[in-house]
Design a protein around this motif. Structure first.
Motif, short mmCIF file in Angstrom:
data_model
loop_
_atom_site.label_atom_id
_atom_site.label_comp_id
_atom_site.label_asym_id
_atom_site.label_seq_id
_atom_site.Cartn_x
_atom_site.Cartn_y
_atom_site.Cartn_z
N GLY A 75 82.22 4.23 11.89
CA GLY A 75 82.99 3.32 12.73
C GLY A 75 83.51 4.04 13.97
O GLY A 75 82.76 4.77 14.64
N VAL A 76 84.79 3.86 14.27
CA VAL A 76 85.35 4.45 15.50
C VAL A 76 85.92 5.85 15.25
O VAL A 76 86.66 6.38 16.07
N GLY A 77 85.59 6.42 14.10
CA GLY A 77 86.01 7.80 13.82
C GLY A 77 87.37 7.91 13.14
O GLY A 77 87.97 8.99 13.12
N SER A 78 87.83 6.82 12.52
CA SER A 78 89.17 6.81 11.90
C SER A 78 89.35 7.91 10.86
O SER A 78 90.46 8.41 10.67
N LEU A 79 88.27 8.27 10.17
CA LEU A 79 88.35 9.33 9.16
C LEU A 79 87.86 10.66 9.74
O LEU A 79 88.49 11.71 9.53
N ALA A 80 86.76 10.61 10.47
CA ALA A 80 86.14 11.85 10.96
C ALA A 80 87.12 12.64 11.83
O ALA A 80 87.20 13.88 11.73
N ILE A 81 87.88 11.95 12.67
CA ILE A 81 88.76 12.66 13.61
C ILE A 81 89.89 13.40 12.88
O ILE A 81 90.05 14.61 13.08
N PRO A 82 90.66 12.73 11.99
CA PRO A 82 91.69 13.50 11.29
C PRO A 82 91.13 14.63 10.43
O PRO A 82 91.78 15.67 10.28
N LEU A 83 89.93 14.46 9.88
CA LEU A 83 89.36 15.55 9.08
C LEU A 83 89.01 16.74 9.98
O LEU A 83 89.27 17.90 9.64
N ALA A 84 88.46 16.44 11.17
CA ALA A 84 88.15 17.53 12.11
C ALA A 84 89.44 18.18 12.60
O ALA A 84 89.49 19.40 12.81
N GLN A 85 90.49 17.38 12.76
CA GLN A 85 91.77 17.95 13.20
C GLN A 85 92.28 18.97 12.19
O GLN A 85 93.01 19.88 12.53
N GLN A 86 91.87 18.81 10.93
CA GLN A 86 92.32 19.76 9.90
C GLN A 86 91.29 20.85 9.65
O GLN A 86 91.36 21.56 8.65
N GLY A 87 90.31 20.95 10.55
CA GLY A 87 89.40 22.09 10.49
C GLY A 87 88.07 21.85 9.80
O GLY A 87 87.24 22.76 9.70
N ALA A 88 87.82 20.63 9.31
CA ALA A 88 86.52 20.36 8.68
C ALA A 88 85.43 20.26 9.75
O ALA A 88 85.72 19.94 10.91
N ILE A 89 84.20 20.54 9.34
CA ILE A 89 83.06 20.36 10.26
C ILE A 89 82.43 19.02 9.86
O ILE A 89 81.87 18.89 8.77
N VAL A 90 82.58 18.04 10.75
CA VAL A 90 82.22 16.68 10.35
C VAL A 90 81.00 16.17 11.12
O VAL A 90 80.98 16.18 12.35
N TYR A 91 80.00 15.73 10.35
CA TYR A 91 78.82 15.08 10.93
C TYR A 91 79.01 13.59 10.68
O TYR A 91 78.85 13.11 9.56
N ALA A 92 79.41 12.88 11.73
CA ALA A 92 79.71 11.46 11.58
C ALA A 92 78.57 10.66 12.21
O ALA A 92 77.99 11.06 13.23
N SER A 93 78.25 9.54 11.58
CA SER A 93 77.15 8.72 12.12
C SER A 93 77.41 7.25 11.78
O SER A 93 78.16 6.94 10.85
N ASP A 94 76.78 6.39 12.55
CA ASP A 94 76.96 4.95 12.34
C ASP A 94 75.73 4.23 12.87
O ASP A 94 75.12 4.67 13.85
N ILE A 95 75.42 3.11 12.24
CA ILE A 95 74.26 2.32 12.66
C ILE A 95 74.47 1.74 14.06
O ILE A 95 73.51 1.43 14.77
N SER A 96 75.75 1.61 14.47
CA SER A 96 76.06 0.97 15.75
C SER A 96 76.33 2.01 16.84
O SER A 96 77.26 2.81 16.74
N GLU A 97 75.49 1.95 17.87
CA GLU A 97 75.65 2.89 18.98
C GLU A 97 77.02 2.70 19.66
O GLU A 97 77.65 3.66 20.09
N LYS A 98 77.46 1.42 19.71
CA LYS A 98 78.75 1.14 20.36
C LYS A 98 79.89 1.80 19.59
O LYS A 98 80.82 2.35 20.18
N MET A 99 79.82 1.73 18.27
CA MET A 99 80.86 2.36 17.44
C MET A 99 80.89 3.86 17.70
O MET A 99 81.94 4.48 17.85
N VAL A 100 79.71 4.45 17.73
CA VAL A 100 79.61 5.90 17.91
C VAL A 100 80.16 6.32 19.29
O VAL A 100 80.86 7.32 19.41
N THR A 101 79.86 5.52 20.30
CA THR A 101 80.37 5.84 21.65
C THR A 101 81.89 5.77 21.66
O THR A 101 82.56 6.65 22.21
N GLU A 102 82.42 4.72 21.02
CA GLU A 102 83.88 4.57 20.94
C GLU A 102 84.49 5.76 20.17
O GLU A 102 85.52 6.33 20.57
N ALA A 103 83.85 6.12 19.06
CA ALA A 103 84.36 7.23 18.24
C ALA A 103 84.37 8.52 19.07
O ALA A 103 85.33 9.30 19.03
N TRP A 104 83.31 8.73 19.80
CA TRP A 104 83.17 9.94 20.61
C TRP A 104 84.29 9.98 21.67
O TRP A 104 84.91 11.02 21.89
#
Ligand SMILES: C[S@@+](CC[C@H](N)C(=O)[O-])C[C@H]1O[C@@H](n2cnc3c(N)ncnc32)[C@H](O)[C@@H]1O
Length: 233
Positions: A75-104
């Protein structure tokens, strides 16, 4: 009246089209902090609780620093971002290009100096690689259980140690609630919501070599999500 049998490919293309247009606008608003209606606000709060539960589980383990995580259907990175903020290396992906752009874009604002999260426009069935932990939150609701089984099977093959899933549980009370809800169609209800029996999901996990080790449940008036963490073995 005969029911229409939908195969996975058409189901997926309906979901893809939805998240290219109406679905993207609706969920981006729900997953943001702007003004939304009462129902959407309730869903926003419920979803945030699900995210908080998972972030809390992972931070309690105290090994997030450098942990390699796949967030499938991010989605818009609701989980990926806080996990990366805590130092995880996160490979996030989504079927929707729009979602990924927003997440980025959101990640760039919140994590300008922390390039430990990457986003790719890719459906989860085509993901490759190996990750310590694979997470897939609130995605299975878009697919019937037989499709969910294939998706979980694939995600399990990518997970070295752990798989975390959330889904709308199929219980009598919630089935009734969904039926009542269907009497009040609104413009935003443009995809089907599939509920899954918990025992089916646990069996699918077991068939793929995973055993449930932690579970959670988020319920608000309009949002229900069962969260299962399963480990290999
Ligand atoms: C309800 S949103 C949940 C987003 C995110 N997991 C979260 O909890 O914030 C569902 C997401 O699943 C994505 N999605 C649906 N089917 C998918 C698939 N087959 N592969 C990857 N992403 C998918 C949608 O584009 C959408 O962003």
């Amino acid at each position: 009246m005969p029911s229409i049998v939908m195969n996975s490919a058409s189901e997926k293309s309906i979901v893809r089209d939805y998240f290219k247009a109406t679905g993207f606008d609706r969920w981006r608003r729900i997953y943001g902090d702007g003004k939304v209606n009462t129902v959407q606000k309730n869903i926003r709060l419920g979803h945030q609780k699900t995210i908080d539960t998972v972030v809390n589980w992972l931070s309690t383990d105290a090994n997030l620093q450098g942990l390699v995580i796949c967030d499938a259907g991010c989605g818009v990175g609701s989980l990926a971002i806080p996990l990366a903020q805590q130092g995880a290396i996160v490979y996030a992906s989504d079927i929707s290009e729009k979602m990924v752009t927003e997440a980025w874009q959101r990640a760039n604002q919140l994590l300008p100096l922390r390039p430990t999260v990457s986003f790719a426009a890719q459906d989860l069935e085509s993901l490759t690689g190996q990750y310590d932990t694979v997470i897939c939150l609130d995605v299975l609701i878009h697919y019937p259980t037989q499709d969910a089984a294939q998706m979980i099977g694939h995600l399990a093959s990518l997970a070295q140690s752990r798989l975390i899933l959330s889904f709308a549980p199929k219980t009598l009370g919630l089935v009734l609630l969904k039926k009542i809800g269907s009497f009040f169609p609104g413009p935003s209800k443009t995809t089907r919501a599939y509920q899954h029996k918990e025992e089916d999901i646990i069996k699918i996990l077991a068939d793929n070599g995973f055993k449930v080790i932690r579970q959670g449940m988020t319920s608000t008036s309009f949002y229900y999500s069962r969260i299962l963490e399963a480990a290999r073995g």
